[in-house]
Design an enzyme around this catalytic site. Structure first.
Site, PDB file in Angstrom:
ATOM      1  N   ASP A 106       0.845  -1.185   0.000  1.00 25.74           N
ATOM      2  CA  ASP A 106       0.000   0.000   0.000  1.00 25.74           C
ATOM      3  C   ASP A 106       0.895   1.255   0.000  1.00 25.74           C
ATOM      4  O   ASP A 106       1.874   1.292  -0.735  1.00 25.74           O
ATOM      5  CB  ASP A 106      -0.937  -0.071   1.219  1.00 25.74           C
ATOM      6  CG  ASP A 106      -2.049   0.957   1.208  1.00 25.74           C
ATOM      7  OD1 ASP A 106      -2.895   0.891   0.311  1.00 25.74           O
ATOM      8  OD2 ASP A 106      -2.064   1.821   2.098  1.00 25.74           O
ATOM      9  N   TYR A 231      -2.884  10.219   2.898  1.00 27.63           N
ATOM     10  CA  TYR A 231      -3.831  10.855   1.976  1.00 27.63           C
ATOM     11  C   TYR A 231      -3.599  12.350   1.760  1.00 27.63           C
ATOM     12  O   TYR A 231      -3.643  12.831   0.624  1.00 27.63           O
ATOM     13  CB  TYR A 231      -5.267  10.574   2.446  1.00 27.63           C
ATOM     14  CG  TYR A 231      -5.486   9.090   2.570  1.00 27.63           C
ATOM     15  CD1 TYR A 231      -5.533   8.290   1.429  1.00 27.63           C
ATOM     16  CD2 TYR A 231      -5.538   8.469   3.809  1.00 27.63           C
ATOM     17  CE1 TYR A 231      -5.663   6.922   1.523  1.00 27.63           C
ATOM     18  CE2 TYR A 231      -5.672   7.102   3.916  1.00 27.63           C
ATOM     19  CZ  TYR A 231      -5.725   6.325   2.767  1.00 27.63           C
ATOM     20  OH  TYR A 231      -5.824   4.966   2.866  1.00 27.63           O
ATOM     21  N   HIS A 291      -6.558  -6.580  -1.994  1.00 26.47           N
ATOM     22  CA  HIS A 291      -5.554  -5.597  -1.570  1.00 26.47           C
ATOM     23  C   HIS A 291      -4.804  -6.064  -0.324  1.00 26.47           C
ATOM     24  O   HIS A 291      -3.781  -5.488   0.026  1.00 26.47           O
ATOM     25  CB  HIS A 291      -6.248  -4.250  -1.312  1.00 26.47           C
ATOM     26  CG  HIS A 291      -5.307  -3.097  -1.206  1.00 26.47           C
ATOM     27  ND1 HIS A 291      -4.380  -2.792  -2.181  1.00 26.47           N
ATOM     28  CD2 HIS A 291      -5.118  -2.159  -0.234  1.00 26.47           C
ATOM     29  CE1 HIS A 291      -3.679  -1.731  -1.822  1.00 26.47           C
ATOM     30  NE2 HIS A 291      -4.102  -1.331  -0.641  1.00 26.47           N
TER      31      HIS A 291
END
Length: 316
Positions: A106, A231, A291
């Site tokens: 990730d 983010y 994922h």
């Protein structure tokens, strides 16, 4: 021996913060450093740590700053990927590790790739799960406003959304919404937490006990820093000029990973783009892999990982 007996925990003073590091194995054949993503922590690598330790390597899995049992940075809004690269270098120095294999997942893949490019003499090789090398990142302008990354970029929005529920439900919702092949996208009148289907049972490879471990660590860290990193820090990343990996790079993707639908990802993997940056590149796909492929199919990922390590022996 069970995992609790094999994994040792310590804290290192790294660049003004106390960072938690889990370790296993003696390391006769070298060191493997595991770098987690979100909503994960060191525990995400439990299966891989024991596998590489059994194969003769030293496994090192830190909690990134602001995550798990590591300290919170004093100014979360100042989060930068450069900090993660510098933390990683300082961790290697603190543990007297001259060079290591990096295994990342990730958003952890981004500092792993950057570290390998900036510090090739300290890197034996890089194996990344779920994220190929996208120099400068991916543009999300073509995705709807309800795309989870766009929502979480807005200061305060995720915090207000998450605050409605206990930490365990938040972690469960984020994890379960990331299991499918579709990108998590909320409607206009929804928040991301509203995507939860609590009637859906947890997958067999992610138990209530596992969820409890994740939840306990996020109860300690909270979500303030994890929203900044990754983010709200993505826009700060700058492309590396003429990147060229001098170490072997291995990308493992679950075929059902929703990241495939991110703009540019499939093209980088399947159109030979990444090979321009990484001359020694291998890409492997795991059918049905999500994922969270390293937890979903640990034996497959462990076999691929140990094979990659053994195929690139560390010279003395």
């Amino acid at each position: 021996m069970n995992m609790e007996q094999q994994v040792e925990h310590s804290h290192l003073q790294i660049r003004g913060l106390s960072l938690h590091v889990a370790q296993a194995g003696k390391g006769e054949l070298g060191t493997v450093v595991f770098l987690h993503g979100f909503p994960e922590i060191w525990y995400s690598w439990r299966h891989q740590m024991l596998a590489v330790a059994a194969a003769g390597y030293r496994a090192v899995a830190p909690d990134w700053r602001g995550y798990g049992l590591s300290d919170q940075p004093p100014e979360p809004e100042a989060a930068s990927y450069d900090d993660l690269v510098e933390d990683l270098l300082a961790i290697l120095d603190a543990l007297s590790i001259p060079k290591a294999f990096l295994v990342a997942k990730d958003f952890g893949a981004m500092p792993a790739y950057e570290f390998a490019l900036h510090h090739p003499s300290r890197t034996c090789g890089v194996m990344c799960l779920g994220i190929p090398f996208l120099n400068g990142g991916s543009s999300f302008t073509s995705l709807p406003e309800g795309f989870y990354i766009l929502r979480w970029r807005e200061p305060g929005r995720a915090e207000a959304d998450f605050w409605r529920y206990d930490v365990k439900r938040v972690v469960r919702t984020i994890s379960c919404s990331s299991l499918g092949s579709e990108i998590p996208i909320a409607k206009e009148d929804q928040e991301i937490m509203d995507l939860a289907d609590l009637s859906t049972p947890l997958p067999e490879w992610f138990t209530e006990d596992d969820l409890a471990v994740y939840a306990s660590l996020y109860e300690k860290s909270g979500f303030r820093y994890p929203m900044e990193m990754p983010y709200r820090s993505l826009h700060k990343r700058k492309p590396i000029e003429d990147p060229k990996f001098q170490v072997p790079v291995f990308v493992v993707m679950g075929e059902k990973d929703y990241v495939f639908k991110f703009p540019g990802v499939e093209s980088v993997l399947k159109d030979g783009i990444m090979e321009k940056f990484a001359p020694d590149l291998k890409i492997t796909y795991i059918p049905e892999g999500s994922h969270f492929v390293q937890e979903q199919f640990p034996d497959k990922v462990n076999d691929l990982l140990v094979s990659f390590l053994k195929g690139h022996p560390v010279s003395a």
